[in-house]
Enzyme design. Structure first.
Site, PDB file in Angstrom:
ATOM      1  N   SER A 108       0.650  -1.131   0.034  1.00 46.38           N
ATOM      2  CA  SER A 108      -0.003  -0.123  -0.080  1.00 46.38           C
ATOM      3  C   SER A 108       0.776   1.238   0.065  1.00 46.38           C
ATOM      4  O   SER A 108       1.962   1.127   0.688  1.00 46.38           O
ATOM      5  CB  SER A 108      -0.879  -0.026   1.124  1.00 46.38           C
ATOM      6  OG  SER A 108      -1.330   1.239   1.677  1.00 46.38           O
ATOM      7  N   SER A 109       0.466   2.388  -0.514  1.00 45.74           N
ATOM      8  CA  SER A 109       1.418   3.485  -0.549  1.00 45.74           C
ATOM      9  C   SER A 109       1.300   4.376   0.816  1.00 45.74           C
ATOM     10  O   SER A 109       2.272   4.995   0.875  1.00 45.74           O
ATOM     11  CB  SER A 109       0.472   4.410  -1.537  1.00 45.74           C
ATOM     12  OG  SER A 109      -0.643   4.889  -1.069  1.00 45.74           O
ATOM     13  N   CYS A 110       0.729   3.699   1.978  1.00 46.02           N
ATOM     14  CA  CYS A 110       1.098   4.409   3.154  1.00 46.02           C
ATOM     15  C   CYS A 110       2.301   3.814   3.643  1.00 46.02           C
ATOM     16  O   CYS A 110       2.556   4.411   4.896  1.00 46.02           O
ATOM     17  CB  CYS A 110      -0.056   3.821   4.188  1.00 46.02           C
ATOM     18  SG  CYS A 110      -0.086   2.314   4.432  1.00 46.02           S
ATOM     19  N   TYR A 137      -0.643  -0.517   9.882  1.00 41.66           N
ATOM     20  CA  TYR A 137      -0.960  -1.079   8.818  1.00 41.66           C
ATOM     21  C   TYR A 137       0.431  -0.926   8.024  1.00 41.66           C
ATOM     22  O   TYR A 137       0.782  -2.081   7.262  1.00 41.66           O
ATOM     23  CB  TYR A 137      -2.129  -0.528   8.332  1.00 41.66           C
ATOM     24  CG  TYR A 137      -2.326  -1.176   6.827  1.00 41.66           C
ATOM     25  CD1 TYR A 137      -2.944  -2.445   6.765  1.00 41.66           C
ATOM     26  CD2 TYR A 137      -2.089  -0.331   5.732  1.00 41.66           C
ATOM     27  CE1 TYR A 137      -3.210  -3.079   5.610  1.00 41.66           C
ATOM     28  CE2 TYR A 137      -2.575  -0.635   4.475  1.00 41.66           C
ATOM     29  CZ  TYR A 137      -3.076  -2.038   4.252  1.00 41.66           C
ATOM     30  OH  TYR A 137      -3.172  -2.575   3.135  1.00 41.66           O
ATOM     31  N   LYS A 141       2.860  -3.803   6.221  1.00 42.83           N
ATOM     32  CA  LYS A 141       3.087  -4.008   4.974  1.00 42.83           C
ATOM     33  C   LYS A 141       4.702  -3.856   4.395  1.00 42.83           C
ATOM     34  O   LYS A 141       5.109  -4.697   3.579  1.00 42.83           O
ATOM     35  CB  LYS A 141       2.459  -3.007   4.179  1.00 42.83           C
ATOM     36  CG  LYS A 141       0.941  -3.167   4.052  1.00 42.83           C
ATOM     37  CD  LYS A 141       0.703  -4.416   3.243  1.00 42.83           C
ATOM     38  CE  LYS A 141      -0.883  -4.624   3.087  1.00 42.83           C
ATOM     39  NZ  LYS A 141      -1.024  -6.119   2.236  1.00 42.83           N
ATOM     40  N   HIS A 180     -12.701   4.024   2.623  1.00 42.97           N
ATOM     41  CA  HIS A 180     -11.710   4.895   1.984  1.00 42.97           C
ATOM     42  C   HIS A 180     -12.287   6.048   1.516  1.00 42.97           C
ATOM     43  O   HIS A 180     -13.669   6.056   1.548  1.00 42.97           O
ATOM     44  CB  HIS A 180     -10.918   4.180   1.110  1.00 42.97           C
ATOM     45  CG  HIS A 180      -9.919   3.270   1.615  1.00 42.97           C
ATOM     46  ND1 HIS A 180      -9.834   2.008   1.282  1.00 42.97           N
ATOM     47  CD2 HIS A 180      -8.582   3.600   2.337  1.00 42.97           C
ATOM     48  CE1 HIS A 180      -9.055   1.271   1.967  1.00 42.97           C
ATOM     49  NE2 HIS A 180      -8.372   2.230   2.405  1.00 42.97           N
TER      50      HIS A 180
END
Length: 309
Positions: A108-110, A137, A141, A180
């Site tokens: 994920s981009s987070c 989270y 990842k 989201h």
């Protein structure tokens, strides 16, 4: 991937997994292995070991995860960290143990630092502190990426990691609290339109910038990378284009047909100021998205109407 290969899609009922499933069907793969979470709890080490031993898939798309928006991430911090670590530890390790030819881990981009330079290049990973609200989270990842790399380095496993930008599309989650931003806006504007509400209030200032990729485009990119990419590290998947939350809200408002006013509640958190992916690595390999945002939101809204109204 050979047409007769056994391909396991973990998380096939989610937005990403279902898009990958449709793509593989379209490409005439007919030995697709899927299990619902009721049939196979990926957090259960023994259950996952038994499944891999019995099924022996050739390829794995690891799209299963516990996911949610800013509120869910911040509220269920322990759950997001523990459950995601369990899922990816079990699947990646058993893929190694049973000789899977290739595995794709979806992140994920987070994962990128909160204040990383924009657009986000792959090498910015671990160069600064994370966004506080979704740190658990993100850490899970990041561990998944490092795990794929470690198994590649130690055991010569062809495990790759891809980092999608913000996604939306068919089978999205429209939960009032745990969704989201884009699906939340679709639901908000739709309900306001139906109930003839004079105004819709949007969380935050409306100034953060976000990038959005239609999930079926992500599935196309995943298939392309499964065929053409075999490196350690990670590769971004996105459009390379972004817009403010305010402009996104105005676009959703127009598509849904809500006639009222927009207000912004700047007492609510904005999250990261900007999250734009640098997709030059992906473009250099020869892949680019096809579905533009307005077209994609129309498709997503149609899907919402069929399933939720």
């Amino acid at each position: 991937m050979e047409k007769n290969a056994k391909i396991y899609i973990a998380g096939h009922r989610g937005m990403v997994g279902s898009a990958i499933y449709r793509k593989l069907q379209k490409e005439s793969y007919n030995d697709l292995i899927v299990r619902t979470s009721a049939e196979l709890d990926l957090r259960d080490q023994q259950a996952v070991a038994n499944f891999f031993e019995a099924q022996r898939p050739d390829y794995v798309f690891l799209a299963a995860a516990k996911v949610g928006g800013i509120i869910a991430n911040n509220t269920y911090r322990a759950d997001f960290l523990y459950e995601n670590l369990c899922i990816q530890n079990n699947v990646i390790h058993q893929a190694y143990k049973t000789g899977v030819k290739k595995l794709m881990f979806l992140g994920s981009s987070c994962i990128y630092p909160k204040m990383a330079p924009q657009p986000l290049k792959e090498e910015y990973l671990l160069t600064g502190p994370l966004e506080e609200t979704n740190e658990p989270y993100a850490i899970a990842k990041i561990a998944g990426i490092k795990m794929a790399d470690a198994y590649r380095a130690q055991y010569n496993c062809n495990f790759i990691s891809v980092m999608p930008t913000n996604l939306y599309g068919y089978n999205d989650n429209y939960h009032p609290q745990n969704s989201h931003v884009l699906p939340a806006l679709i639901r908000k504007f739709h309900e306001a339109k139906i109930n003839i509400v004079p105004e819709v209030n949007i969380w935050g200032s409306g100034t953060p910038m976000r990038e959005f990729l239609f999930a079926d485009d992500l599935a196309e990119a995943c298939y392309f990378l499964m065929e053409n990419y075999n490196e350690a590290g990670l590769i971004n998947i996105g459009t390379g284009e972004d817009l403010t939350i305010k402009d996104l809200a105005l676009l959703v408002k127009k598509i849904v047909g809500f006639e009222g006013q927009l207000t912004f509640d700047s007492s609510k958190p904005d999250g990261t100021p900007r999250k734009l992916m640098d997709v030059s690595k992906l473009h250099a390999l020869g892949w680019k998205h096809k579905i533009e945002l307005e077209e994609g939101i129309k498709l997503a809204y149609q899907d919402f109407l069929e399933k939720h109204s």
